[in-house]
Design a protein around this motif. Structure first.
Motif, short mmCIF file in Angstrom:
data_model
loop_
_atom_site.label_atom_id
_atom_site.label_comp_id
_atom_site.label_asym_id
_atom_site.label_seq_id
_atom_site.Cartn_x
_atom_site.Cartn_y
_atom_site.Cartn_z
N ILE A 3 0.78 -1.19 -0.15
CA ILE A 3 0.00 -0.10 0.09
C ILE A 3 0.87 1.29 0.02
O ILE A 3 1.87 1.49 0.78
CB ILE A 3 -0.89 0.05 1.27
CG1 ILE A 3 -1.95 -1.18 1.13
CG2 ILE A 3 -1.60 1.41 1.42
CD1 ILE A 3 -3.07 -0.99 0.03
N GLU A 4 0.58 2.05 -0.96
CA GLU A 4 1.42 3.24 -0.90
C GLU A 4 0.49 4.59 -1.07
O GLU A 4 -0.58 4.41 -1.82
CB GLU A 4 2.25 3.21 -2.41
CG GLU A 4 3.51 2.02 -2.01
CD GLU A 4 4.34 2.36 -3.16
OE1 GLU A 4 4.59 3.21 -3.99
OE2 GLU A 4 4.93 1.27 -3.34
N VAL A 5 0.94 5.54 -0.61
CA VAL A 5 0.40 7.07 -1.05
C VAL A 5 0.67 7.80 -2.33
O VAL A 5 1.97 7.86 -2.28
CB VAL A 5 0.33 7.74 0.06
CG1 VAL A 5 -0.44 9.41 -0.10
CG2 VAL A 5 -0.22 7.33 1.53
N LEU A 6 -0.26 8.07 -3.11
CA LEU A 6 0.51 8.55 -4.46
C LEU A 6 -0.17 10.13 -4.25
O LEU A 6 -1.35 10.41 -4.23
CB LEU A 6 -0.33 7.93 -5.83
CG LEU A 6 0.16 6.43 -5.72
CD1 LEU A 6 -0.49 5.89 -7.03
CD2 LEU A 6 1.55 6.19 -5.47
N ILE A 15 -4.92 6.28 -2.60
CA ILE A 15 -3.78 5.25 -2.29
C ILE A 15 -3.60 4.47 -3.56
O ILE A 15 -4.85 4.48 -4.60
CB ILE A 15 -4.50 4.54 -1.33
CG1 ILE A 15 -4.90 5.35 0.28
CG2 ILE A 15 -4.11 3.20 -0.73
CD1 ILE A 15 -3.60 5.79 0.61
N ASN A 16 -2.78 3.36 -3.71
CA ASN A 16 -2.71 2.60 -5.02
C ASN A 16 -3.48 1.40 -5.27
O ASN A 16 -3.00 0.42 -5.42
CB ASN A 16 -1.03 2.44 -5.20
CG ASN A 16 -0.67 1.57 -4.18
OD1 ASN A 16 -1.38 1.43 -2.98
ND2 ASN A 16 0.38 0.60 -4.41
N VAL A 17 -4.86 1.53 -4.58
CA VAL A 17 -5.54 0.65 -5.13
C VAL A 17 -7.09 1.28 -5.69
O VAL A 17 -7.46 2.42 -5.10
CB VAL A 17 -6.21 -0.14 -3.78
CG1 VAL A 17 -4.92 -0.93 -3.15
CG2 VAL A 17 -6.59 0.93 -2.65
N ASP A 18 -7.76 0.50 -6.35
CA ASP A 18 -9.14 1.01 -6.75
C ASP A 18 -10.23 0.42 -6.17
O ASP A 18 -10.71 -0.83 -6.66
CB ASP A 18 -9.15 0.59 -8.58
CG ASP A 18 -10.56 1.05 -9.11
OD1 ASP A 18 -11.26 1.98 -8.44
OD2 ASP A 18 -10.37 1.00 -10.34
N THR A 19 -10.93 1.29 -5.31
CA THR A 19 -12.05 0.63 -4.46
C THR A 19 -13.31 0.88 -5.15
O THR A 19 -14.38 0.49 -4.61
CB THR A 19 -11.98 1.46 -3.10
OG1 THR A 19 -12.33 2.88 -3.28
CG2 THR A 19 -10.73 0.85 -2.42
N THR A 20 -13.53 1.33 -6.50
CA THR A 20 -14.55 1.65 -7.39
C THR A 20 -15.08 0.41 -7.82
O THR A 20 -16.09 0.08 -8.42
CB THR A 20 -14.43 2.52 -8.47
OG1 THR A 20 -13.51 2.08 -9.16
CG2 THR A 20 -13.97 3.87 -7.61
N ARG A 27 -8.34 -6.70 -3.74
CA ARG A 27 -6.95 -6.48 -3.57
C ARG A 27 -6.65 -5.45 -2.61
O ARG A 27 -5.48 -5.63 -1.76
CB ARG A 27 -6.53 -5.50 -4.81
CG ARG A 27 -5.09 -5.30 -5.00
CD ARG A 27 -4.52 -4.84 -6.38
NE ARG A 27 -3.17 -4.50 -6.45
CZ ARG A 27 -2.97 -3.23 -6.26
NH1 ARG A 27 -3.99 -2.28 -5.79
NH2 ARG A 27 -1.63 -2.74 -6.30
N ALA A 28 -7.40 -4.35 -2.26
CA ALA A 28 -7.19 -3.63 -1.03
C ALA A 28 -7.27 -4.19 0.23
O ALA A 28 -6.39 -4.10 1.00
CB ALA A 28 -8.19 -2.54 -1.04
N GLY A 29 -8.06 -5.51 0.40
CA GLY A 29 -8.27 -6.26 1.69
C GLY A 29 -6.81 -7.05 1.70
O GLY A 29 -6.45 -7.05 2.96
N LYS A 30 -6.54 -7.71 0.71
CA LYS A 30 -5.09 -8.40 0.73
C LYS A 30 -4.03 -7.70 1.02
O LYS A 30 -3.10 -8.10 1.62
CB LYS A 30 -5.07 -9.27 -0.65
CG LYS A 30 -6.03 -10.28 -0.88
CD LYS A 30 -5.69 -11.09 -2.26
CE LYS A 30 -6.85 -11.96 -2.53
NZ LYS A 30 -6.62 -12.62 -3.97
#
Length: 237
Positions: A3-6, A15-20, A27-30
């Motif tokens: 997990i990273e902040v962009l 954050i480098n995940v797509d929660t939409t 993926r965000a959960g993992k």
């Protein structure tokens, strides 16, 4: 990956995940999004999957702005005509179609009708029929899990969210509130549909369950206002 902040060139952080998407939520959960403590807000249309990211130690809380279902559907019709950046949902040929003709399509009725209820109960695929039991399930989710906001009362709703989640003390809060909430942002002006018109009747038939859910959300909005008032008096005492 981790997990990273962009940060983009506007200074906006993500954050480098797509929660939409459902895949993005998995993926965000993992990757441990909740455990990271990096995200202030998670935006999604999939509340059931979003809830799985969190746990008793790293808790989340739902909040949402609700709009009258008929207004939401009309806004969507005009939005997807111009949203070239939206990929598959971009539908420019609708510029040559009447709203009434679009609403009469069976595919539209089953994919765009009663969207709020279907999302809350996890009935994402084409669903032409929503049962009374499913409506009650959606109402129960709203009552137990959500802080309610209304687009018709935008300023009051955002004030409520700010106080509920501790965002009120942000130094840029007033600037953002004035420019994005009071003035408005990301608007797409279009023709209004008058209540009682043929289009409105078609919309009401298509969104019959969502309208009942929306009316319940309005009641919850007022109820939560009273609860917040009581909580504030108690804290002052």
């Amino acid at each position: 990956q981790t997990i990273e902040v962009l940060e983009n060139w506007h200074g906006i952080k993500n954050i480098n995940v797509d929660t939409t998407t459902k895949e993005g939520l998995i993926r965000a959960g993992k990757l441990g999004l909740a455990e990271s403590g990096l995200a202030d807000v998670v935006f999604t249309s999939y509340p059931s999957e979003a809830a799985d990211i969190f746990n008793p130690i790293n808790k989340g809380a739902f909040f949402s702005l609700f709009r009258h279902p008929n207004e939401r559907t009309v806004s969507l019709f005009y939005f997807i005509q111009i949203a070239s950046w939206q990929g598959k949902t971009y539908t420019p040929h609708l510029k040559n179609m009447k709203l009434e003709d679009w609403l009469r399509k069976d595919r539209v009725k089953c994919t765009q009708g009663n969207v709020m209820t279907r999302l809350l109960i996890g009935k994402y695929k084409k669903a032409c029929v929503i049962t009374e039991e499913e409506l009650q399930m959606a109402k129960d989710v709203l009552r137990r899990k959500f802080t309610i906001g209304l687009m018709s009362k935008m300023e009051e709703s955002v004030e409520r969210f700010d106080r509920r989640f501790g965002w009120y003390d942000n130094e840029k809060r007033q600037q953002c509130f004035d420019s994005h909430i009071k003035v408005g942002d990301n608007k797409n002006p279009h023709k209004e549909v008058k209540e009682g018109s043929e289009a409105w009747k078609l919309l009401t038939e298509m969104n019959s369950v969502d309208i009942r859910l929306y009316e319940y959300a309005v009641k919850l909005f007022e109820l939560q206002k009273d609860q917040n008032r009581i909580r504030g008096i108690t804290q002052q005492a």
